[in-house]
Write a protein that holds these residues in place. Structure first.
Motif, PDB file in Angstrom:
ATOM      1  N   LEU A 381       0.801  -1.225   0.000  1.00  2.90           N
ATOM      2  CA  LEU A 381       0.000   0.000   0.000  1.00  2.90           C
ATOM      3  C   LEU A 381       0.834   1.275   0.000  1.00  2.90           C
ATOM      4  CD1 LEU A 381      -2.831  -0.990   2.531  1.00  2.90           C
ATOM      5  CD2 LEU A 381      -2.866  -1.084   0.032  1.00  2.90           C
ATOM      6  N   TYR A 382       1.956   1.253   0.673  1.00  9.23           N
ATOM      7  CA  TYR A 382       2.766   2.464   0.799  1.00  9.23           C
ATOM      8  C   TYR A 382       3.207   3.014  -0.565  1.00  9.23           C
ATOM      9  CZ  TYR A 382       6.614   5.542   2.155  1.00  9.23           C
ATOM     10  OH  TYR A 382       7.462   6.608   2.305  1.00  9.23           O
ATOM     11  N   PRO A 383       3.699   2.192  -1.493  1.00  7.49           N
ATOM     12  CA  PRO A 383       4.064   2.742  -2.817  1.00  7.49           C
ATOM     13  C   PRO A 383       2.879   3.358  -3.550  1.00  7.49           C
ATOM     14  CG  PRO A 383       5.060   0.582  -2.494  1.00  7.49           C
ATOM     15  CD  PRO A 383       4.075   0.753  -1.395  1.00  7.49           C
ATOM     16  N   LEU A 384       1.683   2.756  -3.396  1.00  8.42           N
ATOM     17  CA  LEU A 384       0.498   3.310  -4.049  1.00  8.42           C
ATOM     18  C   LEU A 384       0.130   4.664  -3.458  1.00  8.42           C
ATOM     19  CD1 LEU A 384      -1.707   0.078  -4.295  1.00  8.42           C
ATOM     20  CD2 LEU A 384      -0.267   1.105  -6.072  1.00  8.42           C
ATOM     21  N   LEU A 385       0.261   4.789  -2.130  1.00 13.29           N
ATOM     22  CA  LEU A 385      -0.031   6.064  -1.490  1.00 13.29           C
ATOM     23  C   LEU A 385       0.933   7.150  -1.955  1.00 13.29           C
ATOM     24  CD1 LEU A 385      -0.886   5.164   2.235  1.00 13.29           C
ATOM     25  CD2 LEU A 385      -2.342   6.377   0.616  1.00 13.29           C
ATOM     26  N   LYS A 386       2.209   6.821  -1.993  1.00 14.51           N
ATOM     27  CA  LYS A 386       3.197   7.796  -2.440  1.00 14.51           C
ATOM     28  C   LYS A 386       2.932   8.219  -3.877  1.00 14.51           C
ATOM     29  CE  LYS A 386       6.519   8.839  -0.465  1.00 14.51           C
ATOM     30  NZ  LYS A 386       6.828   9.997   0.408  1.00 14.51           N
ATOM     31  N   ASP A 387       2.529   7.278  -4.697  1.00 12.58           N
ATOM     32  CA  ASP A 387       2.231   7.593  -6.094  1.00 12.58           C
ATOM     33  C   ASP A 387       1.009   8.501  -6.189  1.00 12.58           C
ATOM     34  OD1 ASP A 387       2.641   7.120  -9.020  1.00 12.58           O
ATOM     35  OD2 ASP A 387       0.641   6.230  -8.811  1.00 12.58           O
ATOM     36  N   GLU A 388      -0.039   8.223  -5.374  1.00 12.82           N
ATOM     37  CA  GLU A 388      -1.234   9.061  -5.386  1.00 12.82           C
ATOM     38  C   GLU A 388      -0.915  10.477  -4.907  1.00 12.82           C
ATOM     39  OE1 GLU A 388      -5.788   9.173  -3.524  1.00 12.82           O
ATOM     40  OE2 GLU A 388      -4.343   7.650  -2.873  1.00 12.82           O
ATOM     41  N   ILE A 389      -0.080  10.575  -3.896  1.00 15.13           N
ATOM     42  CA  ILE A 389       0.292  11.889  -3.376  1.00 15.13           C
ATOM     43  C   ILE A 389       1.048  12.692  -4.426  1.00 15.13           C
ATOM     44  CG2 ILE A 389       1.789  13.045  -1.698  1.00 15.13           C
ATOM     45  CD1 ILE A 389       1.029  10.893   0.310  1.00 15.13           C
ATOM     46  N   SER A 390       1.953  12.039  -5.128  1.00 22.46           N
ATOM     47  CA  SER A 390       2.742  12.744  -6.139  1.00 22.46           C
ATOM     48  C   SER A 390       1.898  13.112  -7.354  1.00 22.46           C
ATOM     49  CB  SER A 390       3.932  11.881  -6.565  1.00 22.46           C
ATOM     50  OG  SER A 390       3.488  10.677  -7.164  1.00 22.46           O
ATOM     51  N   ARG A 391       0.884  12.305  -7.661  1.00 23.70           N
ATOM     52  CA  ARG A 391       0.061  12.572  -8.840  1.00 23.70           C
ATOM     53  C   ARG A 391      -1.011  13.612  -8.586  1.00 23.70           C
ATOM     54  NH1 ARG A 391      -3.160   9.108 -10.002  1.00 23.70           N
ATOM     55  NH2 ARG A 391      -2.802   7.459  -8.451  1.00 23.70           N
ATOM     56  N   THR A 392      -1.409  13.781  -7.331  1.00 23.42           N
ATOM     57  CA  THR A 392      -2.492  14.721  -7.018  1.00 23.42           C
ATOM     58  C   THR A 392      -1.978  16.142  -7.099  1.00 23.42           C
ATOM     59  OG1 THR A 392      -3.489  13.100  -5.526  1.00 23.42           O
ATOM     60  CG2 THR A 392      -4.227  15.385  -5.330  1.00 23.42           C
ATOM     61  N   SER A 393      -2.537  16.906  -8.030  1.00 22.51           N
ATOM     62  CA  SER A 393      -2.126  18.302  -8.212  1.00 22.51           C
ATOM     63  C   SER A 393      -3.235  19.217  -7.734  1.00 22.51           C
ATOM     64  CB  SER A 393      -1.810  18.577  -9.683  1.00 22.51           C
ATOM     65  OG  SER A 393      -2.955  18.308 -10.492  1.00 22.51           O
ATOM     66  N   LEU A 394      -2.889  20.467  -7.543  1.00 23.32           N
ATOM     67  CA  LEU A 394      -3.816  21.465  -7.031  1.00 23.32           C
ATOM     68  C   LEU A 394      -4.353  22.312  -8.171  1.00 23.32           C
ATOM     69  CD1 LEU A 394      -1.751  22.708  -3.977  1.00 23.32           C
ATOM     70  CD2 LEU A 394      -3.582  21.025  -3.977  1.00 23.32           C
ATOM     71  N   PRO A 395      -5.651  22.668  -8.107  1.00 19.89           N
ATOM     72  CA  PRO A 395      -6.166  23.645  -9.068  1.00 19.89           C
ATOM     73  C   PRO A 395      -5.511  24.995  -8.835  1.00 19.89           C
ATOM     74  CG  PRO A 395      -7.934  22.478  -7.929  1.00 19.89           C
ATOM     75  CD  PRO A 395      -6.680  22.170  -7.205  1.00 19.89           C
ATOM     76  N   GLN A 396      -5.571  25.842  -9.796  1.00 17.69           N
ATOM     77  CA  GLN A 396      -4.988  27.169  -9.671  1.00 17.69           C
ATOM     78  C   GLN A 396      -5.802  28.008  -8.690  1.00 17.69           C
ATOM     79  OE1 GLN A 396      -4.736  28.862 -13.554  1.00 17.69           O
ATOM     80  NE2 GLN A 396      -3.125  27.477 -14.231  1.00 17.69           N
ATOM     81  N   ASP A 397      -5.094  28.959  -8.046  1.00 18.99           N
ATOM     82  CA  ASP A 397      -5.734  29.915  -7.126  1.00 18.99           C
ATOM     83  C   ASP A 397      -6.402  29.230  -5.951  1.00 18.99           C
ATOM     84  OD1 ASP A 397      -4.992  31.960  -8.849  1.00 18.99           O
ATOM     85  OD2 ASP A 397      -6.857  31.768  -9.995  1.00 18.99           O
ATOM     86  N   GLN A 398      -5.801  28.141  -5.468  1.00 16.58           N
ATOM     87  CA  GLN A 398      -6.353  27.467  -4.294  1.00 16.58           C
ATOM     88  C   GLN A 398      -5.351  27.510  -3.146  1.00 16.58           C
ATOM     89  OE1 GLN A 398      -9.317  26.560  -3.785  1.00 16.58           O
ATOM     90  NE2 GLN A 398     -10.138  26.746  -5.835  1.00 16.58           N
TER      91      GLN A 398
END
Length: 685
Positions: A381-398
């Motif tokens: 699970l840990y590699p999947l979590l790290k991958d999800e964290i790195s892939r999740t980007s923020l919308p602009q102006d947030q």
């Protein structure tokens, strides 16, 4: 009682002004497609050319709340936290000879929570759930390794104002009603751009959203005071955080001590708030299957180490894939994973029911199960979590910081939601309303009245010829109104410490505004009873029948009350322990009593300095000084008349300093000094 499912939908529907801004999804981060979004209440579209006053009022209010609600992606990576343990061995003077041991509370905890999701952190007692939640709120003392980010930013004062933190214990004032509690919170925490009427409307909206209309005018209660139920108290605590429209809501054991129905309603409330576009994280000890179905994600801890982090619906599938199957097809997933977190598998659980010996073997086997679960998590699970964290980007102006072109003066002004004077006024009004029940309680009034009447009867119409008796009454004034306010003031800050820590941690107000409001609010409450006491005892005791002398005596006693109260506040603020402060104050007042100048007139020189730190000595000296003049005489024997100032007790008291202004100045220095000391002690809280 509305079923939890319908209740949740009702809460999600009744979003009111708090969530009206979420109707336009283009302005907030979208909730994930696999999450069912509940309908939002949409403010009717006004006529853009000719808006009505009501529509303009709603638009301005929504604009302010829109700025306060910014969807938050919470990420925490590899959080590790440990504490030093005391061995308890060694002497007081030389300390412990053994090296300090450490205990690992959190060990490499990683996770991500997005807007619209409800994350539940599960684990046995002592597994680190509350510590982790406190770390996510930015309130954990000590060194925390790893990283916690909110929309990619570290914790800051601007982030703190977007976080709502509900502690496990409901810290509320017992004598205030639900509406009063939320109204005072709204006046302190809502931005200054909103008017008083708009803040009250926000309170009414939150009360309606949380289903508190029925008990809105009931007192909170607590201790011996009967008030609202435990579930309603928990929803009031949540409502205090919901007033500011937080982007991130953290709940610590919100179902603790509640029945299943009340617990379901609280969790349904939390899920409804998450569906409104917030990020919600909660710790929970042992949820029922009904509650477990409301969670979007779960994080399971075992002795501070994660063994699962992901979607709640896949937990049984995951543990089944690594060889752990429940004993029956009908099992609460929460019970199953909590057994695993304790190292108990279905087979060992059945075996433990008949096993009597071999406890050491069972313990070792449970530890091996825990280690295997931790290893499986790290591998799968840990590699999947790290991958999800790195892939999740923020919308602009947030982001939270806003424009970088703002001046430092503007940043300083917006550090607090309201001005100093507003904070002072609200805190003063709240303090007067809450403490009037204690200050003017029947027991306290009876205590003061009974002592005043008794002292008046004991000294009934004493004459100047009985000079020793009159001087004794004056000394009693100084001692009684030194003990009484001092011991009452000792309890002030130790009792209010939970509330002060909670509200200061959320950035509600300045410490100076709280302290000044508390000091000013105590004046009418602490000065009325001594005024009544002196009025009764003075005239019954036969002291000088002069209005001027009576007023001066009263002012001196009230002055002494303020100084004694300052000493008690300082002791309570420094020690923050009622038992220790009471012990110290008892010894202090005993020293002041002996060194006051009444019992001992000839104090040895090497210890005579004690009277100069005794406020009772200065008060007694001032009372004697205004009661008797230099040329006044009294009957000291058959046909003999002597000067009052030649009386040994008074002569020794006045020797070396007949200027009463020095005594007034000494009391003034104590009054200011002890109150400043109390304030500095609170700053280090």
């Amino acid at each position: 009682m509305m079923p939890p499912g319908e209740q949740e939908a009702s809460i999600a529907m009744k979003t009111g002004p708090v969530n009206a801004v979420l109707a336009n999804r283009s302005e907030t981060m979208p909730v994930h497609a696999d999450r069912s979004s509940s309908p939002s209440h949409v403010i009717p579209c006004p006529d853009e050319e000719n808006p009505s006053p009501h529509q303009d009022h709603q638009l301005r209010k929504s604009s302010v709340l829109r700025r306060s609600l910014r969807p938050v992606i919470l990420k925490f990576e590899d959080l590790t936290y440990s504490i030093n343990l005391r061995t308890g061995k060694g002497s007081f003077w030389f300390g412990s000879h053994e090296p300090k041991s450490t205990r690992l509370i959190l060990n490499g905890v990683t996770g991500i929570v997005k807007p619209g999701e409800l994350l539940a952190m599960l684990g046995p007692s002592g597994s680190g759930k509350t510590t982790l939640l406190t770390a996510l709120a930015g309130r954990l003392n000590g060194k925390l390794s790893g990283s916690v980010t909110y929309n990619g930013q570290p914790f800051s004062s601007s982030v703190k104002r977007k976080i709502g933190f509900v502690t496990q214990d409901d810290v509320l004032y017992p004598h205030l009603t639900v509406t009063e509690t939320l109204t005072f919170t709204a006046m302190l925490r809502l931005p200054k751009e909103l008017t008083r009427l708009e803040k009250i409307e926000q309170v009414e909206s939150v009360i309606s959203d949380l289903g508190l209309n029925r008990c809105s005018n009931s007192v909170i209660g607590g201790g011996l005071i009967r008030g609202i139920s435990g579930g309603e108290r928990k929803r009031v605590s949540i409502g205090q955080e919901m007033l500011v429209n937080p982007s991130l809501l953290l709940l610590d054991e919100p179902t603790s001590g509640l029945d299943s129905t009340a617990a379901a309603r609280v969790i349904a409330t939390a899920r409804g708030l998450a569906r409104g576009g917030r990020t919600v994280v909660t710790t929970i000890h042992q949820p029922s299957s009904r509650l477990y179905k409301m969670f979007d994600k779960v994080l399971i801890l075992s002795e501070g180490s994660p063994i699962y982090s992901g979607e709640s619906g896949r937990v049984m599938e995951y543990f089944g894939s690594i060889g752990f199957q429940p004993g029956s097809s009908f099992v609460n997933p929460a019970d199953f994973v909590l057994d695993l977190a304790n190292g108990i598998t279905p087979d060992t659980k059945q075996y433990d029911q008949v096993e009597v010996h071999g406890r050491l073997e069972r313990h070792e086997e449970q530890n091996s199960v825990k280690q295997m679960l931790i290893h499986s998590y790290r591998k799968s699970l840990y590699p999947l979590l790290k991958d999800e964290i790195s892939r999740t980007s923020l919308p602009q102006d947030q982001t939270f910081s806003g424009s970088k072109t703002k001046s430092s003066t503007r940043t300083k002004d917006t550090q607090w939601p309201t001005s100093w004077w507003v904070q002072f006024y609200v805190l003063l009004k709240r303090g007067l309303k809450e403490r009037r029940h204690e200050s003017f309680s029947g027991l306290r009034i009876f205590q003061v009245m009974s002592v005043s009447i008794l002292s008046g009867l004991l000294w009934w119409h004493s004459r100047v010829s009985h000079l020793q008796d009159q001087v004794g009454l004056l000394f009693f004034f100084s001692i009684f109104w030194g003990f009484f306010p001092l011991f009452n003031a000792i309890f002030t800050f130790p009792q209010e410490r939970p509330m002060l820590v909670k509200e200061r941690s959320s950035g509600m107000y300045r410490l100076s505004s709280y302290y000044i409001a508390r000091t000013v609010g105590d004046l009418p409450m602490e000065l009325i009873l001594p005024t009544i006491f002196v009025t009764i005892s003075y005239w019954m005791g036969g002291l000088k029948p002069s209005p001027t002398t009576f007023l001066l005596t009263l002012l001196i006693v009230l002055y002494n009350v303020l100084v004694a109260q300052a000493v008690g506040l300082a002791m309570g603020a420094i020690l923050m322990d009622v038992k220790q402060a009471t012990t110290l104050s008892s010894v202090t007042m005993l020293v002041f009593l002996l060194a006051g100048g009444y019992y001992i007139q000839h104090i040895p020189g090497f210890i005579a300095w004690l009277k100069y730190i005794s406020f009772s000595h200065y008060c007694y000296k001032l009372l004697v000084g205004v009661q008797y003049t230099g040329n006044e005489v009294y009957e000291c024997g058959l046909g003999l008349r002597c000067r009052v100032m030649d009386y040994e007790g008074i002569r020794n008291l006045m020797i070396g300093n007949n200027n009463m202004m020095w005594d007034v100045l000494a009391l003034g220095i104590m009054l200011v000094g002890y109150r400043v000391l109390a304030y500095l002690a609170l700053r280090n809280l």
